[in-house]
Design a protein around this motif. Structure first.
Motif, PDB file in Angstrom:
ATOM      1  N   PHE A 172       1.139  -1.307  -0.353  1.00  0.00           N
ATOM      2  CA  PHE A 172      -0.216   0.091  -0.206  1.00  0.00           C
ATOM      3  C   PHE A 172       0.960   1.674   0.034  1.00  0.00           C
ATOM      4  O   PHE A 172       0.540   2.105  -0.799  1.00  0.00           O
ATOM      5  N   PRO A 173       2.304   1.334   0.812  1.00  0.00           N
ATOM      6  CA  PRO A 173       2.988   2.396   0.420  1.00  0.00           C
ATOM      7  C   PRO A 173       3.188   2.424  -1.171  1.00  0.00           C
ATOM      8  O   PRO A 173       2.946   3.711  -1.196  1.00  0.00           O
ATOM      9  N   TRP A 174       4.095   1.354  -1.538  1.00  0.00           N
ATOM     10  CA  TRP A 174       4.089   1.869  -2.987  1.00  0.00           C
ATOM     11  C   TRP A 174       2.801   2.588  -3.893  1.00  0.00           C
ATOM     12  O   TRP A 174       2.664   2.998  -4.517  1.00  0.00           O
TER      13      TRP A 174
ATOM     14  N   LEU B 175      14.875   5.881  -5.408  1.00  0.00           N
ATOM     15  CA  LEU B 175      13.487   4.940  -4.081  1.00  0.00           C
ATOM     16  C   LEU B 175      14.747   4.188  -3.380  1.00  0.00           C
ATOM     17  O   LEU B 175      14.697   3.673  -2.099  1.00  0.00           O
ATOM     18  N   ALA B 176      15.158   3.054  -4.657  1.00  0.00           N
ATOM     19  CA  ALA B 176      16.738   2.850  -3.938  1.00  0.00           C
ATOM     20  C   ALA B 176      17.139   3.428  -3.325  1.00  0.00           C
ATOM     21  O   ALA B 176      17.874   2.741  -1.694  1.00  0.00           O
ATOM     22  N   LEU B 177      17.690   4.367  -3.340  1.00  0.00           N
ATOM     23  CA  LEU B 177      18.619   5.485  -1.800  1.00  0.00           C
ATOM     24  C   LEU B 177      17.942   4.967  -1.050  1.00  0.00           C
ATOM     25  O   LEU B 177      18.356   5.493   0.541  1.00  0.00           O
ATOM     26  N   VAL B 178      16.261   5.732  -1.040  1.00  0.00           N
ATOM     27  CA  VAL B 178      15.423   6.198   0.696  1.00  0.00           C
ATOM     28  C   VAL B 178      15.543   5.422   0.804  1.00  0.00           C
ATOM     29  O   VAL B 178      15.945   4.703   2.606  1.00  0.00           O
TER      30      VAL B 178
ATOM     31  N   LEU C 275       8.639  12.407  -2.452  1.00  0.00           N
ATOM     32  CA  LEU C 275       7.860  11.277  -2.474  1.00  0.00           C
ATOM     33  C   LEU C 275       7.936  10.058  -1.487  1.00  0.00           C
ATOM     34  O   LEU C 275       7.485   9.162  -0.642  1.00  0.00           O
ATOM     35  N   GLY C 276       9.338   9.465  -1.584  1.00  0.00           N
ATOM     36  CA  GLY C 276       9.633   8.044  -0.885  1.00  0.00           C
ATOM     37  C   GLY C 276      10.054   8.515   0.583  1.00  0.00           C
ATOM     38  O   GLY C 276       9.583   7.989   1.413  1.00  0.00           O
ATOM     39  N   VAL C 277      11.111   9.540   0.640  1.00  0.00           N
ATOM     40  CA  VAL C 277      11.227  10.306   2.728  1.00  0.00           C
ATOM     41  C   VAL C 277       9.885  10.561   3.055  1.00  0.00           C
ATOM     42  O   VAL C 277       9.937   9.990   4.044  1.00  0.00           O
ATOM     43  N   ALA C 278       8.922  11.054   2.527  1.00  0.00           N
ATOM     44  CA  ALA C 278       7.691  11.262   2.624  1.00  0.00           C
ATOM     45  C   ALA C 278       6.410   9.995   3.349  1.00  0.00           C
ATOM     46  O   ALA C 278       6.480   9.985   4.613  1.00  0.00           O
ATOM     47  N   ILE C 279       6.957   9.745   2.343  1.00  0.00           N
ATOM     48  CA  ILE C 279       6.086   8.063   2.762  1.00  0.00           C
ATOM     49  C   ILE C 279       6.272   7.101   3.749  1.00  0.00           C
ATOM     50  O   ILE C 279       6.406   6.887   4.903  1.00  0.00           O
TER      51      ILE C 279
ATOM     52  N   LYS D 205       8.861   8.130   6.121  1.00  0.00           N
ATOM     53  CA  LYS D 205       8.891   9.024   7.484  1.00  0.00           C
ATOM     54  C   LYS D 205       7.280   8.421   7.979  1.00  0.00           C
ATOM     55  O   LYS D 205       7.292   8.713   9.131  1.00  0.00           O
ATOM     56  N   THR D 206       6.029   8.696   7.560  1.00  0.00           N
ATOM     57  CA  THR D 206       5.224   8.373   7.649  1.00  0.00           C
ATOM     58  C   THR D 206       4.558   7.367   7.980  1.00  0.00           C
ATOM     59  O   THR D 206       3.846   6.947   8.880  1.00  0.00           O
ATOM     60  N   ILE D 207       3.984   6.915   6.994  1.00  0.00           N
ATOM     61  CA  ILE D 207       3.358   5.366   7.018  1.00  0.00           C
ATOM     62  C   ILE D 207       4.192   4.268   6.937  1.00  0.00           C
ATOM     63  O   ILE D 207       4.157   2.903   7.239  1.00  0.00           O
TER      64      ILE D 207
END
Length: 406
Positions: free
Chosen positions: A120-122, A184-187, A373-377, A379-381
């Motif tokens: 779901f985060p994806w 995304l690979a880095l995140v 976007l990757g960092v925000a997702i 850090k949140t969900i």
């Protein structure tokens, strides 16, 4: 129906088939305990991005109702395409064709987060990335006004008398997806298990080859769908045979020299490298230069996929090494060998400069948005699966199905 409408609908079906093919390709490459999760990332993107494209995504390409000229059109100018369906239903064939590009571009990114991304985060990422990056950027290349003239900033960009050559999306499909995959690979960081040449062996090589075969088959729709009746389609079709065939040769020769073995996965990867490279170039190269391009792409990508081990970023299924690298190769190659305008085929330096600017701009924009976007997702969900689920295998933990090992 008009022949052109029929052709668009047939080729749209071919491109739609590519996303399940990508799911097979990616599913065969991962561990047996995460194959369902991997394939679900592609199928989830199909469900979500198709709907978003119809609701507002198509409208966001430069279409004569621009919020920012050549950059962003009003997403709500014809919500859910109600007006178009009533007044000009034949034009929906082009909408359907474009929707399949939006889906597979988004699905490509998922290969960078295999074995560790939650579903779901994806899906949140896929919807936001498609909205912020792919929907507007496809208009940069292919956006048209009411008279059929290109209006996007990439479509109208050029030095001297040249124009950007990007027939089927080397920039907004492959470079864009590859740059987002790197972000995304880095995140998400490295996998707990599997980030080494020894541990990353595919669980099902035949599935990889089936996926590659479906991708090659569908790619004829991807490249030739927008061809007219002036004979260009035949050239595009032949070049879509030539480049991936040569890509296989280039990739396998390097594998044999480096490792002493030519692998089936290497052959499949060579196909993809050649297909990606010919995507922007298929209408503007002779067959000979398409063969050379395929060889160059196969060789370059075979070396590039090992960079993740040297540099330490875990691009699980080589989205960066194949799509970002071959996308750049295909776009910049046109600066040297495009028919009549390339540096070595009758033109000057202008075509090369024209190719460089949009390729870099799309890469930077897609990377920046995907990283944010990757960092925000995360850090949140939370984007990444729990460590114990990742080690045990995420299929059963996240989806309640998969191979049974007891």
């Amino acid at each position: 129906m008009e022949p052109g409408t029929i052709w668009l609908l047939v080729t749209a079906a071919l491109v739609l088939f590519m996303t399940p093919g990508l799911a097979f390709f990616y599913g065969g490459l991962v561990k047996a305990k995460s194959v369902v999760s991997m394939m679900m990332l592609s199928f989830g993107a199909m469900g979500l991005v198709f709907v978003l494209w119809i609701l507002y995504g198509f409208n966001m390409g430069s279409n004569g109702d621009d919020i920012i000229d050549g950059v962003l059109a009003n997403p709500f100018s014809d919500f859910a395409l109600s007006t178009m369906a009533a007044e000009d239903p034949a034009s929906l064939a082009g909408v359907a064709f474009g929707s399949t590009f939006a889906v597979i571009t988004t699905a490509l990114i998922s290969g960078a987060v295999a074995d560790r991304a939650r579903f779901f985060p994806w899906m949140v990422f896929a919807g936001l990335w498609a909205t912020l990056v792919y929907f507007p950027s496809q208009g940069w290349v292919w956006g048209l006004d009411g008279d059929g003239n290109l209006t996007g900033w990439i479509g109208t960009f050029g030095f001297g008398d040249t124009e950007v050559l990007d027939w089927a999306g080397g920039t907004v499909v492959h470079i864009s997806a590859g740059a987002a995959a790197l972000a995304l690979a880095l995140v998400l960081g490295q996998r707990k298990v599997g980030f080494s040449k020894e541990d990353s062996a595919p669980h099902n090589v035949p599935l990889v080859l089936i996926g590659a075969a479906i991708l090659w088959f569908g790619w004829f729709g991807f490249n030739a769908g927008a061809a007219g009746d002036d004979g260009t389609g035949a050239l595009i079709f032949l070049n879509t045979i030539a480049a991936p065939a040569a890509g296989v040769i280039g990739f396998l020769v390097v594998e044999h020299v480096k490792d002493g073995k030519a692998t089936a996965v290497g052959a499949a990867s060579g196909v993809v490298a050649g297909l990606v490279a010919i995507t922007p170039a298929c209408a503007n190269l002779t067959p000979w230069w398409s063969i050379v391009l395929g060889l160059v792409a196969g060789i370059a990508c075979c070396f590039a996929i090992d960079l993740k081990f040297t540099l330490g970023f875990d691009d699980s299924l080589d989205v960066v090494g194949l799509h970002l690298v071959a996308g750049f190769v295909g776009c910049l190659y046109l600066g040297f060998f495009a028919t009549d305008t390339g540096l070595f085929t009758g033109g000057g330096i202008d075509q090369l400069l024209t190719q460089i600017v949009p390729a870099l701009a799309v890469a930077v924009y897609s990377f920046a948005v995907a990283y944010a976007l990757g960092v925000a997702i995360d850090k949140t969900i939370g984007f990444r699966a729990r460590e114990e689920d990742e080690i045990a295998g995420i299929d059963l933990a996240l989806h309640g199905e998969g191979y049974k090992f007891d």
